[in-house]
Design an enzyme around this catalytic site. Structure first.
Site, PDB file in Angstrom:
ATOM      1  CG  ASN A 127       7.061  -2.347  -5.110  1.00  0.00           C
ATOM      2  OD1 ASN A 127       7.686  -2.643  -6.131  1.00  0.00           O
ATOM      3  ND2 ASN A 127       7.488  -1.477  -4.003  1.00  0.00           N
ATOM      4  CD1 TRP A 128       4.368  -8.136  -7.770  1.00  0.00           C
ATOM      5  CD2 TRP A 128       5.060  -9.256  -9.300  1.00  0.00           C
ATOM      6  NE1 TRP A 128       3.273  -8.860  -7.995  1.00  0.00           N
ATOM      7  CE2 TRP A 128       3.934  -9.685  -9.074  1.00  0.00           C
ATOM      8  CE3 TRP A 128       5.698  -9.745 -10.617  1.00  0.00           C
ATOM      9  CZ2 TRP A 128       2.952 -10.482 -10.093  1.00  0.00           C
ATOM     10  CZ3 TRP A 128       5.149 -10.550 -11.167  1.00  0.00           C
ATOM     11  CH2 TRP A 128       3.553 -11.001 -11.210  1.00  0.00           C
ATOM     12  CE  LYS A 129       8.902  -3.716  -1.839  1.00  0.00           C
ATOM     13  NZ  LYS A 129       9.106  -3.524  -0.318  1.00  0.00           N
ATOM     14  CG  HIS A 176       9.726   1.957  -2.643  1.00  0.00           C
ATOM     15  ND1 HIS A 176      10.562   1.275  -1.790  1.00  0.00           N
ATOM     16  CD2 HIS A 176       8.535   1.375  -2.500  1.00  0.00           C
ATOM     17  CE1 HIS A 176       9.843   0.578  -1.045  1.00  0.00           C
ATOM     18  NE2 HIS A 176       8.553   0.496  -1.697  1.00  0.00           N
ATOM     19  CD  GLU A 194      12.084  -1.656  -0.475  1.00  0.00           C
ATOM     20  OE1 GLU A 194      12.203  -2.018  -1.604  1.00  0.00           O
ATOM     21  OE2 GLU A 194      11.376  -2.166   0.433  1.00  0.00           O
ATOM     22  CD  GLU A 209       4.952   2.068  -0.070  1.00  0.00           C
ATOM     23  OE1 GLU A 209       4.484   1.083  -0.007  1.00  0.00           O
ATOM     24  OE2 GLU A 209       6.279   2.122  -0.331  1.00  0.00           O
ATOM     25  N   GLY A 233       7.563  -4.612   4.856  1.00  0.00           N
ATOM     26  CA  GLY A 233       8.101  -5.740   5.025  1.00  0.00           C
ATOM     27  C   GLY A 233       8.434  -6.095   6.741  1.00  0.00           C
ATOM     28  CB  SER A 284       3.070  -4.687   7.046  1.00  0.00           C
ATOM     29  OG  SER A 284       4.438  -4.833   7.180  1.00  0.00           O
ATOM     30  N   GLY A 326       3.611  -4.590  -1.140  1.00  0.00           N
ATOM     31  CA  GLY A 326       4.898  -5.436  -1.537  1.00  0.00           C
ATOM     32  C   GLY A 326       4.578  -6.890  -1.473  1.00  0.00           C
ATOM     33  N   GLY A 327       5.122  -7.529  -0.212  1.00  0.00           N
ATOM     34  CA  GLY A 327       5.147  -9.039  -0.338  1.00  0.00           C
ATOM     35  C   GLY A 327       3.858  -9.647  -0.533  1.00  0.00           C
TER      36      GLY A 327
HETATM   37  P1  PGA Z   1       5.301  -4.423   2.137  1.00  0.00           P
HETATM   38  O1  PGA Z   1       6.016  -3.426   1.070  1.00  0.00           O
HETATM   39  O2  PGA Z   1       3.799  -4.661   1.617  1.00  0.00           O
HETATM   40  O3  PGA Z   1       6.063  -5.740   1.925  1.00  0.00           O
HETATM   41  O4  PGA Z   1       5.308  -3.933   3.630  1.00  0.00           O
HETATM   42  C1  PGA Z   1       5.342  -2.084   0.659  1.00  0.00           C
HETATM   43  C2  PGA Z   1       6.357  -1.578  -0.300  1.00  0.00           C
HETATM   44  O5  PGA Z   1       7.488  -1.453  -0.174  1.00  0.00           O
HETATM   45  O6  PGA Z   1       5.685  -1.024  -1.522  1.00  0.00           O
END
Ligand code: PGA
Length: 259
Positions: free
Chosen positions: A15-17, A107, A109, A177, A183, A221, A242-243
Protein backbone atom coordinates in the site's frame (compact mmCIF):
# COMPACT_ATOMS: atom_id res chain seq x y z
CA UNK A 1 -7.63 -25.26 16.47
CA UNK A 2 -6.74 -22.89 13.63
CA UNK A 3 -8.71 -23.59 10.50
CA UNK A 4 -6.32 -24.33 7.68
CA UNK A 5 -7.03 -24.62 3.99
CA UNK A 6 -4.69 -25.62 1.19
CA UNK A 7 -6.60 -23.36 -1.19
CA UNK A 8 -5.27 -20.15 0.30
CA UNK A 9 -2.45 -18.70 -1.77
CA UNK A 10 -0.58 -16.11 0.29
CA UNK A 11 -0.96 -12.50 -0.79
CA UNK A 12 1.61 -9.81 -0.13
CA UNK A 13 0.06 -6.41 -0.80
CA UNK A 14 1.94 -3.12 -0.94
CA UNK A 15 0.00 0.00 0.00
CA UNK A 16 1.92 2.99 -1.27
CA UNK A 17 -0.56 5.45 0.24
CA UNK A 18 0.04 9.06 -0.92
CA UNK A 19 3.59 8.40 -2.08
CA UNK A 20 5.12 8.21 -5.52
CA UNK A 21 5.87 10.22 -8.63
CA UNK A 22 5.90 8.51 -11.99
CA UNK A 23 9.59 8.23 -12.66
CA UNK A 24 11.02 6.91 -9.35
CA UNK A 25 7.89 4.86 -8.66
CA UNK A 26 8.13 3.29 -12.11
CA UNK A 27 11.71 2.32 -11.39
CA UNK A 28 10.78 0.61 -8.10
CA UNK A 29 7.83 -1.17 -9.67
CA UNK A 30 9.96 -2.49 -12.51
CA UNK A 31 12.42 -3.85 -9.95
CA UNK A 32 9.56 -5.72 -8.29
CA UNK A 33 8.43 -7.06 -11.68
CA UNK A 34 11.96 -8.24 -12.40
CA UNK A 35 12.22 -10.06 -9.07
CA UNK A 36 8.86 -11.70 -9.71
CA UNK A 37 9.84 -12.73 -13.25
CA UNK A 38 12.80 -14.82 -12.09
CA UNK A 39 12.11 -18.49 -12.76
CA UNK A 40 11.74 -19.77 -9.22
CA UNK A 41 8.97 -21.03 -7.07
CA UNK A 42 6.96 -18.19 -5.59
CA UNK A 43 4.26 -19.13 -3.10
CA UNK A 44 2.74 -15.69 -2.88
CA UNK A 45 0.70 -13.51 -5.14
CA UNK A 46 1.82 -9.86 -5.10
CA UNK A 47 -0.30 -6.75 -5.45
CA UNK A 48 0.94 -3.17 -5.50
CA UNK A 49 -1.58 -0.43 -4.70
CA UNK A 50 -0.09 2.86 -5.89
CA UNK A 51 -1.82 6.24 -5.84
CA UNK A 52 -4.49 6.30 -8.57
CA UNK A 53 -2.39 8.71 -10.63
CA UNK A 54 0.19 5.96 -11.13
CA UNK A 55 -2.06 3.02 -11.97
CA UNK A 56 -1.99 3.48 -15.73
CA UNK A 57 1.73 4.29 -15.67
CA UNK A 58 2.57 1.09 -13.80
CA UNK A 59 0.05 -0.94 -15.79
CA UNK A 60 2.00 -0.13 -18.96
CA UNK A 61 5.13 -1.69 -17.42
CA UNK A 62 3.10 -4.59 -16.07
CA UNK A 63 1.65 -5.43 -19.50
CA UNK A 64 5.12 -5.75 -20.98
CA UNK A 65 6.52 -7.83 -18.12
CA UNK A 66 6.96 -11.56 -17.81
CA UNK A 67 5.44 -11.62 -14.34
CA UNK A 68 1.83 -10.77 -15.15
CA UNK A 69 0.43 -13.77 -13.35
CA UNK A 70 2.45 -13.15 -10.19
CA UNK A 71 1.95 -9.41 -9.75
CA UNK A 72 -1.25 -7.38 -9.83
CA UNK A 73 -2.16 -3.75 -9.34
CA UNK A 74 -4.73 -2.33 -6.98
CA UNK A 75 -6.40 0.93 -6.00
CA UNK A 76 -6.44 2.34 -2.46
CA UNK A 77 -10.09 3.38 -2.34
CA UNK A 78 -13.13 3.63 -4.60
CA UNK A 79 -16.48 5.41 -4.65
CA UNK A 80 -19.61 3.26 -4.30
CA UNK A 81 -21.16 4.62 -7.54
CA UNK A 82 -20.17 3.88 -11.11
CA UNK A 83 -19.89 7.53 -12.19
CA UNK A 84 -21.37 10.97 -11.56
CA UNK A 85 -20.95 14.27 -9.80
CA UNK A 86 -18.45 13.26 -7.11
CA UNK A 87 -15.51 15.61 -7.46
CA UNK A 88 -12.20 13.99 -6.62
CA UNK A 89 -13.59 10.47 -6.29
CA UNK A 90 -12.78 7.46 -8.41
CA UNK A 91 -15.15 4.64 -9.37
CA UNK A 92 -14.14 1.00 -9.06
CA UNK A 93 -14.79 0.70 -12.81
CA UNK A 94 -12.21 3.42 -13.44
CA UNK A 95 -9.62 1.58 -11.36
CA UNK A 96 -10.32 -1.57 -13.32
CA UNK A 97 -10.06 0.37 -16.57
CA UNK A 98 -6.66 1.73 -15.48
CA UNK A 99 -5.30 -1.76 -14.80
CA UNK A 100 -6.31 -2.65 -11.23
CA UNK A 101 -7.48 -6.10 -10.17
CA UNK A 102 -7.80 -5.23 -6.45
CA UNK A 103 -8.88 -2.27 -4.36
CA UNK A 104 -8.30 -1.59 -0.66
CA UNK A 105 -11.47 -0.44 1.11
CA UNK A 106 -11.97 0.69 4.69
CA UNK A 107 -8.32 1.39 5.46
CA UNK A 108 -8.14 2.95 8.92
CA UNK A 109 -6.74 6.15 7.40
CA UNK A 110 -9.88 6.41 5.24
CA UNK A 111 -12.10 5.54 8.19
CA UNK A 112 -10.38 8.23 10.31
CA UNK A 113 -9.62 10.97 7.76
CA UNK A 114 -12.85 10.67 5.78
CA UNK A 115 -15.27 9.41 8.42
CA UNK A 116 -15.99 6.18 6.56
CA UNK A 117 -18.44 4.00 8.43
CA UNK A 118 -18.84 0.25 8.08
CA UNK A 119 -21.85 0.87 5.83
CA UNK A 120 -19.78 3.05 3.50
CA UNK A 121 -17.01 0.45 3.45
CA UNK A 122 -19.54 -2.26 2.61
CA UNK A 123 -20.92 -0.15 -0.26
CA UNK A 124 -17.38 0.30 -1.56
CA UNK A 125 -16.70 -3.44 -1.35
CA UNK A 126 -19.92 -4.02 -3.31
CA UNK A 127 -18.73 -1.52 -5.91
CA UNK A 128 -15.44 -3.37 -6.18
CA UNK A 129 -17.26 -6.64 -6.82
CA UNK A 130 -19.58 -5.01 -9.35
CA UNK A 131 -16.51 -3.80 -11.26
CA UNK A 132 -14.80 -7.19 -11.12
CA UNK A 133 -12.20 -6.17 -8.55
CA UNK A 134 -11.24 -8.08 -5.44
CA UNK A 135 -11.78 -5.95 -2.33
CA UNK A 136 -9.15 -5.89 0.41
CA UNK A 137 -11.36 -4.98 3.36
CA UNK A 138 -9.45 -3.52 6.32
CA UNK A 139 -10.42 -3.87 9.96
CA UNK A 140 -8.55 -3.13 13.17
CA UNK A 141 -8.84 -1.57 16.59
CA UNK A 142 -7.34 1.65 17.97
CA UNK A 143 -4.99 1.63 20.94
CA UNK A 144 -7.75 2.88 23.26
CA UNK A 145 -9.99 0.04 22.09
CA UNK A 146 -7.26 -2.54 22.68
CA UNK A 147 -6.36 -1.11 26.08
CA UNK A 148 -9.97 -1.26 27.18
CA UNK A 149 -10.23 -4.93 26.15
CA UNK A 150 -12.52 -4.26 23.20
CA UNK A 151 -10.23 -5.23 20.29
CA UNK A 152 -12.06 -8.44 19.40
CA UNK A 153 -15.51 -6.86 19.69
CA UNK A 154 -14.46 -3.94 17.46
CA UNK A 155 -13.02 -6.21 14.80
CA UNK A 156 -16.09 -8.46 14.84
CA UNK A 157 -18.34 -5.43 14.51
CA UNK A 158 -16.30 -4.04 11.59
CA UNK A 159 -16.35 -7.41 9.85
CA UNK A 160 -20.10 -7.85 10.26
CA UNK A 161 -20.77 -4.32 9.03
CA UNK A 162 -18.22 -4.03 6.24
CA UNK A 163 -18.62 -7.28 4.32
CA UNK A 164 -21.35 -7.47 1.68
CA UNK A 165 -23.50 -10.60 1.43
CA UNK A 166 -21.92 -11.36 -1.95
CA UNK A 167 -18.41 -11.60 -0.54
CA UNK A 168 -16.53 -14.80 -1.22
CA UNK A 169 -12.95 -16.03 -1.03
CA UNK A 170 -12.25 -15.02 -4.64
CA UNK A 171 -13.56 -11.46 -4.51
CA UNK A 172 -12.65 -10.51 -0.93
CA UNK A 173 -9.52 -10.45 1.19
CA UNK A 174 -9.52 -9.32 4.83
CA UNK A 175 -6.67 -7.22 6.24
CA UNK A 176 -6.34 -7.03 10.02
CA UNK A 177 -4.48 -3.82 10.77
CA UNK A 178 -4.39 -2.62 14.37
CA UNK A 179 -4.45 1.18 13.99
CA UNK A 180 -1.73 1.62 16.62
CA UNK A 181 0.64 -0.65 14.67
CA UNK A 182 0.42 1.30 11.41
CA UNK A 183 3.56 3.27 10.65
CA UNK A 184 4.68 3.11 14.28
CA UNK A 185 7.20 0.27 14.25
CA UNK A 186 5.10 -1.49 16.90
CA UNK A 187 3.42 -4.81 16.26
CA UNK A 188 1.07 -6.91 18.38
CA UNK A 189 2.50 -10.06 19.92
CA UNK A 190 2.25 -13.23 17.81
CA UNK A 191 -0.27 -14.46 20.36
CA UNK A 192 -2.49 -11.41 19.86
CA UNK A 193 -2.31 -11.65 16.07
CA UNK A 194 -3.12 -15.36 16.15
CA UNK A 195 -6.05 -14.67 18.43
CA UNK A 196 -7.58 -11.96 16.23
CA UNK A 197 -6.98 -13.86 13.01
CA UNK A 198 -8.57 -16.93 14.59
CA UNK A 199 -11.64 -14.92 15.53
CA UNK A 200 -11.85 -13.44 12.02
CA UNK A 201 -11.62 -16.94 10.56
CA UNK A 202 -14.40 -18.20 12.82
CA UNK A 203 -16.63 -15.27 11.87
CA UNK A 204 -15.99 -15.80 8.16
CA UNK A 205 -16.67 -19.53 8.49
CA UNK A 206 -19.98 -18.76 10.18
CA UNK A 207 -21.11 -16.16 7.64
CA UNK A 208 -19.84 -17.49 4.31
CA UNK A 209 -19.95 -20.96 2.74
CA UNK A 210 -16.29 -20.65 1.74
CA UNK A 211 -15.24 -18.72 4.86
CA UNK A 212 -12.27 -21.01 5.47
CA UNK A 213 -10.84 -20.06 2.07
CA UNK A 214 -10.74 -16.26 2.53
CA UNK A 215 -7.26 -14.84 2.85
CA UNK A 216 -6.63 -12.87 6.04
CA UNK A 217 -3.65 -10.51 5.84
CA UNK A 218 -1.86 -8.92 8.75
CA UNK A 219 -0.85 -5.25 8.37
CA UNK A 220 0.97 -2.76 10.58
CA UNK A 221 4.75 -2.23 10.62
CA UNK A 222 5.57 -5.35 8.61
CA UNK A 223 9.29 -5.14 7.75
CA UNK A 224 11.91 -7.52 6.35
CA UNK A 225 13.09 -8.14 9.94
CA UNK A 226 9.73 -9.35 11.30
CA UNK A 227 8.09 -10.72 8.14
CA UNK A 228 9.07 -14.37 8.54
CA UNK A 229 7.70 -14.52 12.08
CA UNK A 230 4.47 -12.68 11.30
CA UNK A 231 3.76 -14.46 8.02
CA UNK A 232 4.09 -17.91 9.51
CA UNK A 233 1.45 -17.47 12.19
CA UNK A 234 -1.74 -19.53 11.98
CA UNK A 235 -4.39 -17.93 9.76
CA UNK A 236 -2.00 -15.22 8.53
CA UNK A 237 -2.26 -15.58 4.77
CA UNK A 238 -0.06 -12.67 3.83
CA UNK A 239 0.56 -9.04 4.64
CA UNK A 240 -0.58 -5.54 3.82
CA UNK A 241 2.62 -3.53 3.83
CA UNK A 242 2.81 0.27 3.91
CA UNK A 243 6.16 1.98 4.43
CA UNK A 244 8.26 -1.08 3.59
CA UNK A 245 6.51 -1.53 0.23
CA UNK A 246 7.87 1.71 -1.21
CA UNK A 247 11.17 0.26 -2.37
CA UNK A 248 11.85 -3.09 -3.96
CA UNK A 249 14.84 -3.46 -1.62
CA UNK A 250 12.55 -3.56 1.43
CA UNK A 251 9.50 -5.11 -0.17
CA UNK A 252 11.05 -8.10 -1.87
CA UNK A 253 12.55 -9.63 1.31
CA UNK A 254 9.02 -9.57 2.75
CA UNK A 255 7.71 -11.47 -0.29
CA UNK A 256 10.66 -13.87 -0.01
CA UNK A 257 9.97 -14.41 3.71
CA UNK A 258 6.74 -16.18 2.80
CA UNK A 259 8.56 -18.21 0.13
P1 PGA B 1 2.81 0.30 7.60
O1 PGA B 1 1.35 0.53 6.99
O2 PGA B 1 3.34 -0.99 7.04
O3 PGA B 1 3.61 1.49 7.15
O4 PGA B 1 2.66 0.22 9.08
C1 PGA B 1 0.46 -0.54 6.79
C2 PGA B 1 -0.84 -0.04 6.21
O5 PGA B 1 -1.33 1.02 6.62
O6 PGA B 1 -1.42 -0.69 5.32
Amino acid sequence: MPVRSKARRPLIAGNWKMNGLARPAGTEFRKILRHAALPRRLKSEIVICPPATLLAVLAAFWRRSGSKRRVALGGQDCHPKTHGAHTGDIAAEMLRDAGAAFVIVGHSERRADHGETNAVVRAKAEAAHRAGLAAIVCVGETLAERDSGRAIAVVEDQLAGSLPAGANARNTVIAYEPVWAIGTGRTPTPRDITQVHGVIRQNLAKSFADGTDFRILYGGSVKPANAAELLNLANVDGALVGGASLTAAEFWPIVAAKG
